[in-house]
Design a protein around this motif. Structure first.
Motif, short mmCIF file in Angstrom:
data_model
loop_
_atom_site.label_atom_id
_atom_site.label_comp_id
_atom_site.label_asym_id
_atom_site.label_seq_id
_atom_site.Cartn_x
_atom_site.Cartn_y
_atom_site.Cartn_z
N VAL A 15 -1.63 -2.40 4.54
CA VAL A 15 -0.71 -1.66 5.41
C VAL A 15 -1.25 -1.63 6.85
N SER A 76 4.01 -5.84 3.99
CA SER A 76 2.90 -6.09 3.06
C SER A 76 3.34 -6.33 1.62
N CYS A 195 -4.53 -3.75 -7.20
CA CYS A 195 -5.36 -3.75 -6.00
C CYS A 195 -6.44 -2.67 -6.10
FE1 F3S Z 1 -2.48 -2.15 0.15
FE2 F3S Z 1 -2.45 -4.67 -0.22
FE3 F3S Z 1 -3.53 -3.13 -1.94
S1 F3S Z 1 -0.83 -3.48 0.67
S2 F3S Z 1 -2.37 -1.26 -1.86
S3 F3S Z 1 -4.27 -3.45 0.11
S4 F3S Z 1 -2.25 -4.83 -2.39
#
Ligand code: F3S
Length: 284
Positions: A15, A76, A195
């Motif tokens: 983000v 994103s 993630c």
């Molecule tokens: Fe954020 Fe990318 Fe993880 S948008 S939650 S770092 S998959």
């Protein structure tokens, strides 16, 4: 009374990157129309601020098809393959701010489905990230969110399956669902594409909520990762509040409250978190 703010609260790497991308585009292309495909993040305050700087939101594929010039920023969450094609055909400049962790899922899905595998996405059907992931599969992809859906699923035993996950899915639920597929005897390859930012945020929130008397979760009501954080905290701490901004906070804290925990979803700007934290510190 002590206030603990989770270290992992707020913007994640993807983000932050998307936000930086948009501000860079605003600076470099002041005279061109700039759009984001869908709201950049699930936060109304941020979307309003971007609008005040001239960044409009394209809300549907139809609207995108109608554009004939300008810059469209992919957020994103990422998008399906055909969205890139529409932009290319219409001569739109595409600025891709898809999170690299989501891009990785697109590549896996594209490659494995091209080998003939059936793609199963563990996630929330209809979520833009999941829609984007499905749109990279060369075979029809199936989305599984609940235990019943996994139990009901069936395909030929000789069909090869590749399982991936929405990046923000709960890790324990993911494991449980994968076990159901394993027990059915299918030939599966599993890629845990959850993630780390989400896992870390969830684990830290759970730990703080287990000790806190009151827990505050900050984030947009449409943000799925914030809703999940809320569920996790509520399980540990009955007195959990879900707010978008400080204005939603109606706290009355009895004297017995010793610890207030604060966490926030991936699309919550730091200034909102700080505001809530300062308010609780000063007023209680
Ligand atoms: Fe954020 Fe990318 Fe993880 S948008 S939650 S770092 S998959």
């Amino acid at each position: 009374m002590e206030v603990i703010k989770a270290k992992s609260a707020g913007f994640c790497f993807g983000v932050k990157k998307a936000m930086e991308t948009v501000y860079q585009q605003i600076e470099e292309n002041a005279n061109k129309p700039i759009y984001t495909f869908g709201p950049l993040i699930h936060n109304e305050e941020v979307v309003k601020e971007l609008k005040s700087k001239g960044v409009e939101v394209v809300d549907s594929v139809e609207e995108l098809k109608a554009l004939k010039d300008g810059i469209v920023i992919i957020r994103s969450h990422g998008v399906s393959k055909d969205i890139y094609k529409i932009m290319e055909d219409n001569g739109i400049t595409c600025v891709d701010a898809t999170c690299p962790f989501v891009k990785r899922i697109h590549k896996i899905v594209d490659k494995e489905s091209a080998l003939g595998k059936k793609i199963i996405v563990i996630g929330n059907d209809g979520h833009p990230e999941v829609e984007g992931i499905k749109g990279w599969s060369n075979t029809p992809a199936v989305v599984i969110e609940k235990e019943e859906e996994a139990l009901e699923f069936s395909c030929k035993l000789d069909e090869k399956i590749c399982i991936v996950s929405q990046t923000t899915f709960n890790y324990n639920k993911f494991k449980e669902l994968v076990e159901i597929f394993e027990k059915k005897g299918y030939d599966i390859s599993v890629v845990n594409t959850i993630c780390n930012a989400t896992e870390e945020r969830q684990t830290e929130a759970k730990k703080i909520a287990a000790e806190a008397d009151v827990m505050i979760v900050i984030g947009g009501t449409h943000s799925s990762n914030t809703r999940k954080l809320y569920e996790i905290c509520k399980n540990e701490c009955e007195n959990t509040h879900f707010i978008q901004t400080l204005d939603d906070l109606n706290l009355e804290l009895p004297k017995s409250v010793r610890l207030v925990g604060i966490t926030a979803g991936a699309s919550t700007p730091n200034n909102i978190i700080e505001e809530v934290q300062n308010y609780v510190r000063i007023n209680f």
